[in-house]
Design a protein around this motif. Sequence first.
Motif, PDB file in Angstrom:
ATOM      1  N   ASN A  61       0.846  -1.178   0.000  1.00  0.00           N
ATOM      2  CA  ASN A  61       0.000   0.000   0.000  1.00  0.00           C
ATOM      3  C   ASN A  61       0.891   1.240   0.000  1.00  0.00           C
ATOM      4  O   ASN A  61       1.586   1.519   0.982  1.00  0.00           O
ATOM      5  CB  ASN A  61      -0.896   0.022   1.246  1.00  0.00           C
ATOM      6  N   THR A  63       1.085   5.500  -1.071  1.00  0.00           N
ATOM      7  CA  THR A  63       0.205   6.656  -1.229  1.00  0.00           C
ATOM      8  C   THR A  63       0.100   7.078  -2.691  1.00  0.00           C
ATOM      9  O   THR A  63       0.973   6.765  -3.513  1.00  0.00           O
ATOM     10  CB  THR A  63       0.736   7.846  -0.413  1.00  0.00           C
ATOM     11  N   LEU A  64      -0.980   7.778  -2.987  1.00  0.00           N
ATOM     12  CA  LEU A  64      -1.159   8.303  -4.342  1.00  0.00           C
ATOM     13  C   LEU A  64      -0.022   9.246  -4.700  1.00  0.00           C
ATOM     14  O   LEU A  64       0.454   9.267  -5.836  1.00  0.00           O
ATOM     15  CB  LEU A  64      -2.505   9.033  -4.438  1.00  0.00           C
ATOM     16  N   ASP A  66       3.092   9.078  -3.698  1.00  0.00           N
ATOM     17  CA  ASP A  66       4.272   8.291  -4.054  1.00  0.00           C
ATOM     18  C   ASP A  66       4.136   7.688  -5.452  1.00  0.00           C
ATOM     19  O   ASP A  66       5.109   7.635  -6.216  1.00  0.00           O
ATOM     20  CB  ASP A  66       4.505   7.170  -3.034  1.00  0.00           C
ATOM     21  N   LYS A  67       2.931   7.233  -5.783  1.00  0.00           N
ATOM     22  CA  LYS A  67       2.704   6.665  -7.119  1.00  0.00           C
ATOM     23  C   LYS A  67       2.966   7.711  -8.200  1.00  0.00           C
ATOM     24  O   LYS A  67       3.622   7.426  -9.212  1.00  0.00           O
ATOM     25  CB  LYS A  67       1.269   6.141  -7.240  1.00  0.00           C
TER      26      LYS A  67
END
Length: 303
Positions: A61, A63-64, A66-67
């Motif tokens: 999982n 975070t957005l 990090d993506k």
Amino acid sequence: MNNKVKGSVSLFVARVFSGLNVNVMGYLLPVWIAPMGCVTIRLVFGAVVFWIISIFTKPENITLGDKLKLLALGAFGIFGYMSLYALSISYTTPVKFAIFNAMQPLWVMVVSALLYNKSIEGRKLTGLAVGFAGALLCILSQPLAGKASDTHIGNLLAVLSSIIYSVYLVLSSRFVSHISSVTLLKYTFTAAAVVAVIVSFFTGFDAPMFRNGIHYTPLLLLLYVLLFPTVLTYFLIPIGMKYLDSAVVALYGYVTLIVATSVSYIFGLDKFDPVILFSLLLIGVSIYWVGSGGKDKKAKSTE
């Protein structure tokens, strides 16, 4: 096997594959496949493989934020480095490309200082100056007839590719403490592959190796590029980044230089040049001075 040994072994193996890759790419480009075509195949293949591997690994999982940062890092770092790499090797000789590629420790030091306000010791500044002197000597040396189509352009592209990869090393090293290699690679390669496909749409895809029958030698060499320098090397490098300082990671680029130079001279892909040897020695000394200085602690915060 302790963590430092694990990181060192991973980087050594990865850089041996990279050293061989310099000469393989010199053989393939641009005669058997256009630079951007090769980059597109590598990136698409790598993205597919890393996503398949992720299916069999424990989900993470992240975070957005990090993506999005990983996608941006892939579009800039991975695509930028591979594109300039392929273009450079199409113009200059494998040995000269490997020399400039080996300057990554120097660029890592500069990038870290610029991005994170890290101070540079006097010893490292001296090493940086010596390295630039070696690079300048290499740039100003006369191209070898029949071995390079435009050495000066190729050298410039090699320098730019080395700088971009150093930025990638510095930035990606801040993810590896909390994100696995597979997760990092599947996002960075996906973004890079998308950019490569878009660019190829405009530049075209030229690959003579796929025309007029089966050409076994270039096909086998391309398979090597896809399996080892593309997948395995990029999988191993984050392992080294996890346990070693980013400057030390870049230092292993000198293994690439040694392997690429040795293979190139042994198989006659390049001619021995005393000026190039002196450039190589200067850069080697500079890297030693940079690497033997005080180590900076790797930042643990996320990007």
